[in-house]
Design an enzyme around this catalytic site. Structure first.
Site, PDB file in Angstrom:
ATOM      1  N   ALA A 245       0.820  -1.480   0.248  1.00  0.00           N
ATOM      2  CA  ALA A 245      -0.071  -0.088   0.272  1.00  0.00           C
ATOM      3  C   ALA A 245       0.703   1.315   0.068  1.00  0.00           C
ATOM      4  O   ALA A 245       1.739   1.129   0.930  1.00  0.00           O
ATOM      5  CB  ALA A 245      -0.805  -0.064   1.687  1.00  0.00           C
ATOM      6  N   ASP A 246       0.231   2.491  -0.889  1.00  0.00           N
ATOM      7  CA  ASP A 246       1.265   3.762  -0.920  1.00  0.00           C
ATOM      8  C   ASP A 246       0.229   4.733  -0.033  1.00  0.00           C
ATOM      9  O   ASP A 246       1.201   5.515   0.756  1.00  0.00           O
ATOM     10  CB  ASP A 246       1.285   4.290  -2.360  1.00  0.00           C
ATOM     11  N   ARG A 247      -0.684   4.321   0.252  1.00  0.00           N
ATOM     12  CA  ARG A 247      -1.319   5.520   1.588  1.00  0.00           C
ATOM     13  C   ARG A 247      -3.031   4.287   1.983  1.00  0.00           C
ATOM     14  O   ARG A 247      -3.560   4.023   0.678  1.00  0.00           O
ATOM     15  CB  ARG A 247      -1.587   6.739   1.216  1.00  0.00           C
TER      16      ARG A 247
END
Length: 355
Positions: A245-247
């Site tokens: 995940a990036d955010r």
């Protein structure tokens, strides 16, 4: 032995240039924040945890080369440089989280009259140097928690087949990895039958980087086209999907590499659990849902060219979002260093009630 993508020693930082992999392994020197920004923006380093670590270490290197200045000027310079680093790739939240923590720290040090400018700089650099150590410990905890969760769902004690997307291993973190860390933990327990990794167009992080790591670790694995996922799930027994995940929003909506959403839809159709592996620094409790996440768009050349050779018809318009949004309801569990949580549990169990 896992790959060492980030090499740091007091005042010296080198990173493995991921644009050259898998054909060439070359380290490049990062001498200042400007170098760190360009390495992040050009994707010589990528992966949300690695972006934060390299960005902050580039600041540590620059500070060690600068002449002493008075405290308030040092604080202003640090704050400006951290905000500049955040702008390199804004969707990935880890750099923003790290910047907020470090800005708070430098403000505290500035206000402490017992600490002079040199001591302030030394304490600040020391805090940055602890970041890779914590990231490694967090990744190993994520790996063990994710492996436990996947094996607990198995009807028998046999090995599992895992599908992963993009790159979430040593090349995306300080070491070990998040989603690929789960794969490593399963492999260490002799519980991996096979790993399938997508090519991850248009940047091919799966084909270039994840495949590189899997071969390096001698983990049984197969590369598939992005468009093969549905057929893979229909014809092969896939135990789980693990992605990074990036955010992650407070409700569990997850921004990750483009293509994650369609994998999640197909996984739900075939009753395959999907786990998001993310350290707590990737969860942005300041946003309620994923609708508030700004999705970075990349240059069209990443779609139209491979190794400077044009593969798309000249004149065609391109749309190249780097990330997509997977709704919380398609996610089985979010694996953190504190354990595995259903998306709806994040606020109460990891952050506490808002308001």
């Amino acid at each position: 032995m896992t790959l060492e993508a980030i090499k740091y020693h007091k005042g010296e930082l080198k990173i493995l240039d991921q644009l050259l992999l898998p054909l060439e392994s070359r380290y490049i020197q990062i001498n200042c924040v400007e170098d760190g920004w360009h390495a992040i923006h050009s994707m010589q380093v990528r992966g949300a945890p690695a972006i934060a670590i390299v960005g902050c270490l580039s600041l540590a290197v620059e500070l060690q080369r600068e002449l002493p200045v008075e405290k308030k000027r040092l604080r202003r310079e640090i704050e400006g440089k951290l905000n500049y680093l955040v702008s390199a790739r804004p969707t990935a939240v880890n750099m923003k989280t790290a910047a907020e923590y470090l800005i708070s720290l430098v403000n505290q040090l500035d206000q402490d009259e017992r600490i002079n400018s040199d001591e302030m700089k030394a304490k600040f650099i020391e805090a940055i140097e602890e970041m890779p150590k914590k990231d490694l410990a967090d990744n190993q905890a994520i790996g063990e928690a994710g492996a436990d969760a996947i094996l607990a769902r198995q009807e028998n004690d046999g090995p599992v087949r895992i599908l992963t997307h993009c790159n979430t291993g040593s090349l995306a973190t300080s070491a070990y990895g998040t989603a690929l860390g789960i794969v490593r933990s399963l492999f260490a327990r002799d519980k991996i039958e096979h790993v399938y990794c997508t090519e991850t167009r248009p940047y091919n992080q799966g084909a270039r980087l994840t495949a590189y790591e899997l071969v390096h670790e001698k983990i049984p694995s197969t590369l598939i086209c992005d468009s093969t996922v549905a057929t893979l799930m229909r014809t092969r027994r896939i135990s789980a999907v693990v992605v990074g995940a990036d955010r992650v929003a407070a409700n569990g909506d997850t921004a990750n590499k483009i293509g994650t959403y369609q994998i999640a839809v197909v996984a739900a159709r075939h009753s395959v659990p999907l786990y998001v592996a993310a350290p707590l620094t990737t969860i942005d409790f300041s946003i309620a849902t994923g609708k508030q996440i700004i999705i970075e768009e990349r240059p069209e050349r990443e779609m139209t060219h491979i190794n400077n050779i044009r593969i798309a018809a000249p004149g065609i318009a391109c749309w190249n979002p780097a990330f997509d949004l997977t709704p919380a309801e398609l996610i089985t569990g979010i694996v953190t260093e504190k354990g595995v949580f259903q998306p709806g549990e994040l606020l109460d169990k990891l952050h506490g009630p808002v308001g």
